[in-house]
Each structure stands twice: as C-alpha cells, then as structure tokens.
Enzyme design. Structure first.
Site, PDB file in Angstrom:
ATOM      1  CG  HIS A  79      -1.500   1.404  -4.978  1.00  0.00           C
ATOM      2  ND1 HIS A  79      -2.641   0.638  -4.865  1.00  0.00           N
ATOM      3  CD2 HIS A  79      -1.626   2.051  -6.164  1.00  0.00           C
ATOM      4  CE1 HIS A  79      -3.411   0.815  -5.930  1.00  0.00           C
ATOM      5  NE2 HIS A  79      -2.825   1.674  -6.725  1.00  0.00           N
ATOM      6  CE1 TYR A  83      -8.717  -6.384   3.569  1.00  0.00           C
ATOM      7  CE2 TYR A  83     -10.945  -6.266   4.456  1.00  0.00           C
ATOM      8  CZ  TYR A  83      -9.641  -5.795   4.409  1.00  0.00           C
ATOM      9  OH  TYR A  83      -9.271  -4.737   5.187  1.00  0.00           O
ATOM     10  CG  HIS A 117      -2.019  -0.980   1.178  1.00  0.00           C
ATOM     11  ND1 HIS A 117      -2.848  -1.128   0.080  1.00  0.00           N
ATOM     12  CD2 HIS A 117      -2.463  -1.882   2.099  1.00  0.00           C
ATOM     13  CE1 HIS A 117      -3.744  -2.067   0.326  1.00  0.00           C
ATOM     14  NE2 HIS A 117      -3.530  -2.545   1.544  1.00  0.00           N
TER      15      HIS A 117
END
Length: 720
Positions: A522, A653, A519
């Site tokens: 990203h 998820y 993350h």
C-alpha cells in the site's frame, strides 16, 4: 489520525505506528536522522558516527538506518537541529500578513515541510522499536517526547491557522487541484481539532493536556516494548509443545525452563500446552505485563482525552476521533458492534458447548476435576483442539510445509504477479541488524523503481514485540516536484531457525505475514502527491481493509500451493490436510469474532466516559460477552497497545473487514485470485490513491457499485 499538516506529525509522534497492527495498523512511521545533516562539531564537540556518503546506500533511500553506526548523542543533537529548522520555517509562514497569504508562501511550505519532516524524523521512533542498543532506544524515546512537545506547540499557532484561513478565502484557493484543495480543507479542520478557536487560559490548558497525552502515550508503549516478563516451569509441564521449542529454552540453576511473553513462546503455550496450570501461568504473566506502570497511565489518559474533548466541544473522545472516519460518530460504531454482537452471539453459544465438552473429556483423561466452565486460559487451547480434532487440522504437522523462506518466496511471487511489480533482494544493505534484508521494488511495465522494503522478521530483546509496518519514507512529491522512493519496514516476530530445522510458520503466522506485506505494498504503490495522503494514510477505519482483503489468499488452494512445501524435500501439503485447513476457516468464527467485538466495545466504553476503572471494565465486559472470567489480579488493558494511537478506533478492524470481503468476493472471487487485470485495478483504484480520495469513492470505483455487508456476513458463517 488523518489530520492535515503538523497535526498529522503530532499524531505520528504520539503513536509510533502500528499498523499498527499493531495496527497499527496500523501504522506509524517515525524516523529521525537526516542522512545529509551535518552536526556542527564546534558547537557539539561530537562527530557523526554514521556514514554520510549517500553512494553507500540504495539510490533514493535518503536516511541511514544502520543504527549500529549511531550514538545517542548524535541522535539527540540531530533531533534538536531538526526542531530548529521546523520552528524557523513556521516563523516564516507566521510572518506572512493575511493580505499576502498565497499558495507559495503559506500552503506549499507546509506541504513540503510535512513531507520532509516525516522523512527526517526517520530514525527516531523507529530506532526505539528496532535498535540493538538500549541506550539508543532510550535516546529515541527521549527525542520523540521533545519533538512531540514542539510539534504540539506549532500545531497551536494561531498565526499559521489564520494565514491558512486567509488563503482559503482567495480566488487562488478556488483554483487549486483536487488533492491540494483537500489538503487545505484538512488544515482548516485540523485547526478546529487543535483548539485554535480557543484562547487565553483555555488554550493554555488545551496545550498542556496535549503534551501530557503525548508523554503518557510514549511511556505506555515503551513499557510494553521493553517488557521482559518470564517464568520457569519443569519440562514435564510442557507436554504438547514442539520438542524443538523446548530444546531452545534457557534453563535456570535447577534445570527449570524459562518461558517469556514473546510471541514465539506465548502462542505455542496457549495453543498447544496440555497442562492447564502452565497455560494459566503464561496468561497471568502475559496479562500482568506493565500492570503497575500502565494501569494508572491509561486511566490518566482516559481522563485527559475527555478533558480535551470537552474543551473542543465534543461529547467524548470517541466522538472526536470518529468524526474524521468513515463511521463519523460513536452512535454508528455502537450500532455496528451491537448488531454484529447479536448475530454472532448465537454462533458462540453453540461453539462454547463444543469447547466445554472437549475440556470435560480431556480433564477426565488427565484425572483433573472439571468445573463445568471455560477459564481464560482455555479459550485458545480448546479452539485449537477443535481445529485439530473436528477438522483434522494438525497445525504442528502443517507448519512443516511453511518454512519461512518458501513462504516468503511464494508470497512475493503472488504480489509481484498480481500488482505488476518486480522485487530484487539487495546485497550488503545498510541495516540495523544482520538478519534484516532489503528489497528494491520496480514497476514491471516501465522499469521505474517505486521504492524499497526492509524485512526484520525475528524476535530479539528490546525489539517491537508485535507485527507492524513502519513507513520510513513516503512516496510523495518532494519540494522540487520529484517523486520520492517509498521505503517501508516490516517488523515481525516469527520463530528463528534451529540447528535441526529452518524457521517454520504456523498457518496463522502465514496470514499475518501476508497481511502485513499488504501494508508494505500500500505504501509503495501509493501515487498520492502530498505526503499527508500517502499510502495507508486513509480514513482510520479503512486502513486495514486493503490488507485484510489480501488475507483471503492464505485460504485459497492455488495461492497456498505457491507458498508452501515441506522443509525437508519441498513436497506439497497432502490433499486431505489442505482440504481440512480450508474447511476450518469458519471454525470457532463466532468466538473469535466475539473477542474482536469485545476489544472494540472495550475501547468504546473507555472513550465515551471521563474516567474508568479499566481492570473492572475489562473483566466485567469479558464476562458479559464471552461468559469467561479473566484471571484475578490481571488487567489486559495495561498491555493493550492499541489504546495508544488506535484509541477510539479498534472497531475499525471489523468495520474495514466489511469492505475487504466485499472487494474480494465481488472481484477476485469472480475474476480469479491471480487475475492480473483485477490486480491492476486494485493497485490503481485502491492502493494508488492513498488518502487523496475518500474510501467510499475508491470502493465504488473498484466495485462498480456501493459497498454492502453481504460478503462479510457470509464470511462469518451467517445465513442472510
């Protein structure tokens, strides 16, 4: 929720992201204190207590996150000043006549404000999650509520919406570049979702509901973060726990040891403690967190969310949420979960027999009466026993090969090589606690600095209790067209080092570390021009896919060798132990996936109705799916943080895992996990666009075809 304009900021304020992984995922961001705003001392009779000289921090980090230099009064005063700035800007936009509406006087000010406000809101929510002083965390929560209320009011301004609609009908709007047109389209959709087609009493009612939802959500999450639940046991009742953990526990006057519900205590007890009563006490305490406070809050939230959906013309809250996701509607989500449930149930039935046999044998050895069923406190313990006994994976021995420093160094090398980046640890950074570190990220090819990331890896009182990445500053273009440096903070709760040993991670913690760092990347690798599309601001059910894809690296020998070594001498993981670990990947896969289906289905059940007895639904559904009774008097929903901010989204998820496995198997699995060309494609086609393209488009670009479920189902041990 990925909406346009101010609605995004509202959603952020209502959910101090997880990425959360929280989630939060996924993932939210909030911070509030401008490094450059001066408070008028004549008006406030206060003085800023933080450093104002930007030369004291790294170039491009525009806010000071050293909360030790900040007072609650300064935080609250700065938030009020920022609120006034935003209100004045919206007044200016609202004063534009429809006939005069243009990109320069309507759309650009909103784009610029979205970017600057997200940055300026910097220390607010984040302070609530990491600041050392409770009074500052409380002030952060208070300011969050105040800003959220104002942003909700602004999101309901019809004059702004009418000007956006007026601009959208112009020839100028037809000639916008793709990303800007996408932004305008999101503003228009957000207007509908913000109730701007309502009027009179209905609009007032809608506004009141949104404010109540925001305030209840803030209180719900604060209760979980601030929880200090604990219980005491005798040392003899901790058999199976590592001695270094036992030695680190506080004692009461009678010599009993204190166990908290923080992860460094919770997971070792639930995974390894041989005494079933100790596990029972831990799970009961853990599932009783915020029980009295959050159960009524959550049930009120469920009713308010349904009322909001009714006003907007949606059948339920899940339909409202999922309209903007890849899934599009609850029917698709329900079909996805039920189909997966039918496939995985077969695996779980067989796995349950193995767990029951292990329990029977162990209870006979301990001289305890075996009742022929699994209890709630048995699941983690016996699934761990399966890995240790059936796969010969000794997780206590294995973690000796995962000292945090070694894992961090190896993980960073993998990410740097794969994505073409260089990380540099900075000395004496501005941080909120002395253990926090700061790294600079540069592009290997150009040498350009893309951004920075903080690592806050150990637990402490009052700190965010899970693992998440916070986007403190986005890498979008500012109002002058200059790209900002992206700034991310990874907040985890890994064990601290002791006098005898460094911090050692279990393999599942290595996986968490690798996932959350995905993350971070990203956010930093994103090249979206508009903040609304920056980094992880993609469709909500795709948010986790890029990081889930990267979890595969902790199941590959080549990469595991790079981030492991015995803490004493650096020796490699023994061949047989590593081989057994890799084979154990599908151990208990049926039960573990059924639990994820349980959480996703529970979320759906709550948000496809107008009222809910959350305790009854949670317990009966667990019984139905898992065949296990929850501990009487507990309610897992009261501390299930995803229900605020990830509400109606938990299915994401598993949904995103379909795409993560497809990406890995089809490209990296074939071309090599350290293949730099594949890594560049991944950075350019998946990470860089952020939310400026639809997830389906990004996936098709990277895969060269439409995505499918084949790799996902194989990863779950299912025959096709």
């Amino acid at each position: 929720d990925m909406q346009g304009g101010m609605e995004y900021l509202v959603s952020v304020l209502c959910y101090p992201l997880i990425v959360c992984r929280l989630s939060l995922a996924c993932q939210v961001v909030l911070c509030l204190v401008l490094a450059t705003v001066q408070v008028d001392n004549t008006a406030t009779d206060r003085k800023m207590t933080r450093v104002e000289d930007p030369s004291t921090r790294s170039a491009g980090i525009l806010s000071n996150f050293d909360y030790r230099q900040m007072t609650p009064e300064v935080l609250l005063a700065t938030s009020k000043e920022m609120i006034k700035e935003i209100e004045n800007l919206y007044d200016d936009i609202g004063n534009v006549t429809k006939a005069e509406a243009s990109f320069e006087n309507v759309i650009k000010p909103m784009i610029d404000n979205d970017g600057e406000s997200t940055r300026k809101i910097s220390a607010l929510s984040f302070a609530a999650s990491v600041a050392m002083e409770k009074n500052l965390r409380d002030a952060s929560t208070k300011a969050t509520k105040e800003i959220s209320k104002v942003l909700i009011d602004l999101s309901l301004r019809k004059d702004i919406f009418e000007n956006v609609k007026a601009f959208a009908d112009t020839e100028e709007a037809n000639n916008l570049d793709y990303e800007t047109k996408r932004y305008v389209d999101k503003l228009l959709r957000a207007g509908k979702r913000n109730g701007l087609q309502l009027s009179g009493e209905e609009l007032d009612k809608f506004k009141n509901i949104k404010n109540q939802i925001s305030e209840l959500g803030t209180d719900f999450r604060k209760c979980i973060s601030e929880d200090t639940s604990y219980f005491h046991v005798e040392e003899k009742d901790l058999e199976g726990l590592p001695q270094d953990l036992i030695d680190s526990l506080d004692e009461d006057e009678s010599g009993r040891l204190k166990l908290t519900c923080k992860y460094p205590h919770y997971y070792p007890v639930m995974d390894n403690c041989k005494n079933p009563h100790t596990r029972y006490l831990m799970l009961k305490t853990f599932r009783s967190r915020c029980l009295k406070e959050n159960t009524p809050r959550l049930e009120q939230l469920i009713g308010l969310r349904q009322k909001q959906a009714d006003l907007l013309g949606y059948p339920n809250h899940a339909a409202f949420v999922q309209e903007t996701k890849m899934a599009k509607n609850p029917e698709t989500v329900e079909n996805f979960l039920s189909d997966l449930r039918s496939k995985l149930k077969v695996l779980w039935v067989e796995e349950e027999k193995v767990l029951l046999n292990l329990k029977k044998v162990e209870f006979e050895k301990l001289g305890l009466e075996f009742n022929g069923k699994l209890e709630a406190e048995d699941f983690r313990y016996y699934t761990n026993q399966v890995e240790e006994n059936n796969y010969s994976v000794d997780h206590q021995k294995l973690k000796e090969y995962f000292p945090l420093e070694t894992v961090t160094k190896g993980m960073m090398k993998i990410y740097q090589d794969l994505l073409g980046l260089n990380f540099t640890k900075l000395e004496e950074p501005e941080v909120w606690q002395e253990d926090v570190s700061l790294y600079q990220v540069d592009d290997q090819l150009t040498g350009d600095t893309l951004g920075y990331f903080y690592l806050d890896l150990h637990p402490r009182d009052g700190k965010f209790a899970h693992a998440a990445v916070f986007g403190l500053q986005l890498g979008n273009l500012d109002k002058l067209g200059v790209r900002q440096k992206a700034v991310r903070a990874m907040v985890c709760n890994f064990p601290r080092p002791t006098a005898e040993k460094p911090a050692l991670l279990k393999h599942k913690q290595v996986k968490t570390f690798f996932h959350e760092f995905g993350h971070v990347m990203h956010g930093i690798c994103s090249r979206a021009n508009i903040s609304t599309f920056s980094g992880t601001r993609v469709e909500g059910d795709f948010t986790e896919a890029p990081s889930q894809m990267l979890e595969n690296w902790v199941w590959e020998e080549e990469s595991l060798r790079m981030m492991s070594g015995h803490y004493k001498d650096g020796s490699p993981i023994p061949e047989d132990l590593l081989k057994n670990l890799l084979v154990s990947r599908t151990a208990n896969i049926g039960g573990k996936t059924m639990r994820q289906i349980y959480f996703g289905t529970f979320d759906q059940l709550l948000h496809t109705r107008g009222e809910a007895d959350t305790q009854q639904i949670a317990n009966s559904l667990y019984r139905e799916l898992m065949g296990i009774e929850q501990i009487e008097g507990t309610n897992m929903a009261a501390s299930f943080g995803h229900l605020v901010g990830y509400d109606g989204r938990y299915y994401g998820y598993l949904w995103s895992e379909v795409f993560s496995q497809d990406m890995f198997s089809s490209r990296f699995g074939v071309e090599g996990i350290l293949n730099t060309k594949t890594g560049k494609d991944y950075r350019d086609m998946i990470l860089a666009p952020g939310g400026s393209q639809d997830a389906e488009v990004m996936l098709k670009n990277f895969l060269g075809r439409e995505p499918n479920q084949e790799a996902f189902l194989k990863s779950k041990g299912l025959e096709l």
